[in-house]
Design a protein around this motif. Structure first.
Motif, short mmCIF file in Angstrom:
data_model
loop_
_atom_site.label_atom_id
_atom_site.label_comp_id
_atom_site.label_asym_id
_atom_site.label_seq_id
_atom_site.Cartn_x
_atom_site.Cartn_y
_atom_site.Cartn_z
N ALA A 280 1.05 -1.27 -0.17
CA ALA A 280 -0.10 0.72 -0.69
C ALA A 280 1.28 0.83 -0.05
O ALA A 280 2.01 1.28 0.45
N ALA A 281 0.51 2.17 -0.38
CA ALA A 281 1.38 3.53 -0.97
C ALA A 281 0.31 4.27 -1.15
O ALA A 281 -0.77 4.43 -0.93
N MET A 282 0.77 5.62 -0.84
CA MET A 282 0.28 6.89 -1.62
C MET A 282 0.90 7.28 -2.80
O MET A 282 1.47 7.39 -3.03
N ILE A 283 -0.58 7.89 -3.98
CA ILE A 283 -0.56 8.71 -5.06
C ILE A 283 -1.33 10.32 -4.52
O ILE A 283 -2.38 9.83 -4.85
N GLY A 284 0.05 11.02 -4.58
CA GLY A 284 -1.03 12.06 -4.28
C GLY A 284 -1.42 11.98 -2.73
O GLY A 284 -0.70 11.76 -1.85
N ASP A 285 -2.74 12.10 -2.49
CA ASP A 285 -3.74 12.15 -1.39
C ASP A 285 -4.61 11.31 -1.27
O ASP A 285 -5.36 10.67 -0.35
N GLU A 286 -4.43 9.53 -1.97
CA GLU A 286 -4.77 8.91 -2.15
C GLU A 286 -3.87 7.54 -1.91
O GLU A 286 -3.19 7.34 -2.30
N MET A 287 -4.69 6.95 -0.83
CA MET A 287 -3.40 5.27 -0.92
C MET A 287 -4.30 4.63 -1.78
O MET A 287 -5.43 4.39 -1.85
N ILE A 288 -3.16 3.70 -2.43
CA ILE A 288 -3.84 2.86 -2.81
C ILE A 288 -3.32 1.01 -2.83
O ILE A 288 -2.16 1.24 -2.25
N ASP A 289 -3.63 0.07 -3.31
CA ASP A 289 -3.11 -0.89 -3.40
C ASP A 289 -3.99 -1.75 -4.11
O ASP A 289 -3.81 -1.59 -5.22
N GLU A 290 -3.46 -3.07 -3.64
CA GLU A 290 -4.10 -4.15 -4.94
C GLU A 290 -5.68 -4.02 -5.20
O GLU A 290 -5.68 -4.40 -6.63
N ALA A 291 -6.29 -3.30 -4.74
CA ALA A 291 -7.58 -3.64 -5.21
C ALA A 291 -8.30 -2.22 -5.86
O ALA A 291 -8.69 -2.58 -7.16
N SER A 292 -6.73 -1.22 -5.60
CA SER A 292 -6.94 -0.30 -6.93
C SER A 292 -6.10 -0.30 -8.18
O SER A 292 -6.76 0.30 -8.75
N ARG A 293 -5.52 -1.39 -8.03
CA ARG A 293 -5.00 -2.09 -9.04
C ARG A 293 -5.69 -2.68 -9.57
O ARG A 293 -5.58 -2.41 -11.42
N LYS A 294 -6.52 -3.40 -9.30
CA LYS A 294 -8.28 -3.68 -10.27
C LYS A 294 -9.04 -3.30 -10.61
O LYS A 294 -9.29 -2.67 -11.71
N MET A 295 -8.74 -1.94 -9.92
CA MET A 295 -9.69 -0.94 -10.63
C MET A 295 -9.14 0.00 -11.80
O MET A 295 -10.23 -0.45 -12.33
N ALA A 296 -7.90 -0.11 -11.58
CA ALA A 296 -7.74 0.64 -12.39
C ALA A 296 -7.48 0.11 -13.51
O ALA A 296 -7.45 0.58 -14.71
N LEU A 297 -7.43 -0.69 -13.64
CA LEU A 297 -6.93 -2.24 -14.68
C LEU A 297 -8.53 -2.33 -15.50
O LEU A 297 -8.41 -2.37 -16.62
#
Length: 319
Positions: A280-297
């Motif tokens: 898990a990490a921050m991009i700007g003010d947003e935390m991203i993780d594996e679920a974020s990756r799936k949604m982005a795909l």
């Protein structure tokens, strides 16, 4: 599926008996065109329309469009001749057969078997021609999961609103609009979600049906926006004026596409050795993780299929 998605944002219906409309369709920017032998083709015109369609497919000029022919449904006397004549005549230049009024998985199996026999007999690649299954009545909807898995050829599940409305005795004559007196939500929500769940569960695309008020582009956008918001991949268009609206509605917003690509880049970096092997990490003010990756795909896949290009690119933080 999201990384190999083939865009079907706008699926243009073209009467197979009209050379004028067929010629016009070649010049339009729809993602898909389907030459219709069913409702848009009068019974006496169907035999001649098969010949017209074969010639049109073989003449080419379709660019990158997905080329589909809608045959008549299995309850009619025309279906087998539709399939045989079109596929024998132009199978090498055809991407899929659309089967209307699908009620049971056996109807898809029957089409698969017929296609396989024709392909083998004519030296065509077996299994290359896909099937688009159109759900147009209550029985078809109750069997939609079995229909989606009836053949590996099935590529899309399509909602056919007009026939469906008639099949359930819906109190409306305006296709796609809410029936008078229904004021507690969306009368189509269950239908659309059932089709979408079957499609997504089995890695198929979900396509919404037509909006018949062809001069009301705002109405088209509103109704298309409903299915696009749920996650549908595209919608039928009946008129050139609806194409741009469909392509826009079923494409990600530029800002969303850029953000999705940036999430993918950032996640790849932060989970790497150089990025600290973080889950898990921050991009700007947003935390991203594996679920974020799936949604982005999902968003990036639709954007890439639509030919979108990035206007913003994330870069790793300086050490």
């Amino acid at each position: 599926m999201s990384t190999t998605l083939r865009a079907r944002r706008s699926c243009l219906a073209v009467p197979g008996s009209s050379q004028k409309f067929i010629d016009k369709a070649r010049t339009l920017n729809s993602d898909q065109v389907f030459l219709d032998l069913e409702d848009a083709c009068a019974p006496l015109a169907k035999p001649g329309a098969r010949t017209t369609i074969v010639e049109a497919l073989n003449e080419g000029g379709w660019g990158e469009k997905i080329r589909v022919v809608r045959v008549n449904d299995w309850t009619t006397e025309w279906t087998y001749r539709d399939v045989v004549e079109v596929v024998e005549g132009a199978g090498a230049n055809l991407d899929a057969i659309m089967l209307p009024k699908v009620q049971t998985p056996e109807q898809v199996v029957a089409l698969d078997l017929l296609l396989t026999q024709i392909e083998k007999t004519n030296g065509l690649e077996v299994g290359r021609i896909g099937i688009e299954a159109q759900i147009e009545n209550a029985l078809g909807l109750t069997n939609v999961n079995a229909i989606a898995t009836a053949s590996p050829r099935v590529e899309t599940i399509i909602f056919g609103p007009a026939d469906f409305m008639a099949s359930i005795n819906m109190k409306s004559l305006v296709v796609g609009e809410q029936p008078p007196g229904y004021d507690v939500g969306d009368a189509y929500h269950h239908i659309l979600m059932s089709i979408l769940m079957a499609a997504r569960a089995h890695d198929k695309q979900a396509i919404d049906g037509p909006y018949l008020q062809i001069k009301d582009v705002d109405g088209f956008r509103r109704v298309a926006g409903r299915s696009a918001a749920l996650g549908f991949d595209g919608k039928w268009v009946l008129h050139p004026g609806q194409i741009d609206a469909a392509n826009e509605t079923f494409s990600p917003a530029q800002s969303d596409y850029d953000h999705a690509e940036n999430i993918l880049d950032a996640y790849e970096y932060f989970t790497s050795e150089a990025g600290g092997k973080r889950g898990a990490a921050m991009i700007g003010d947003e935390m991203i993780d594996e679920a974020s990756r799936k949604m982005a795909l999902v968003i990036s896949g639709k954007g890439r299929a639509a030919g979108m290009t990035r206007t913003d690119k994330w870069t790793p933080p300086e050490a």
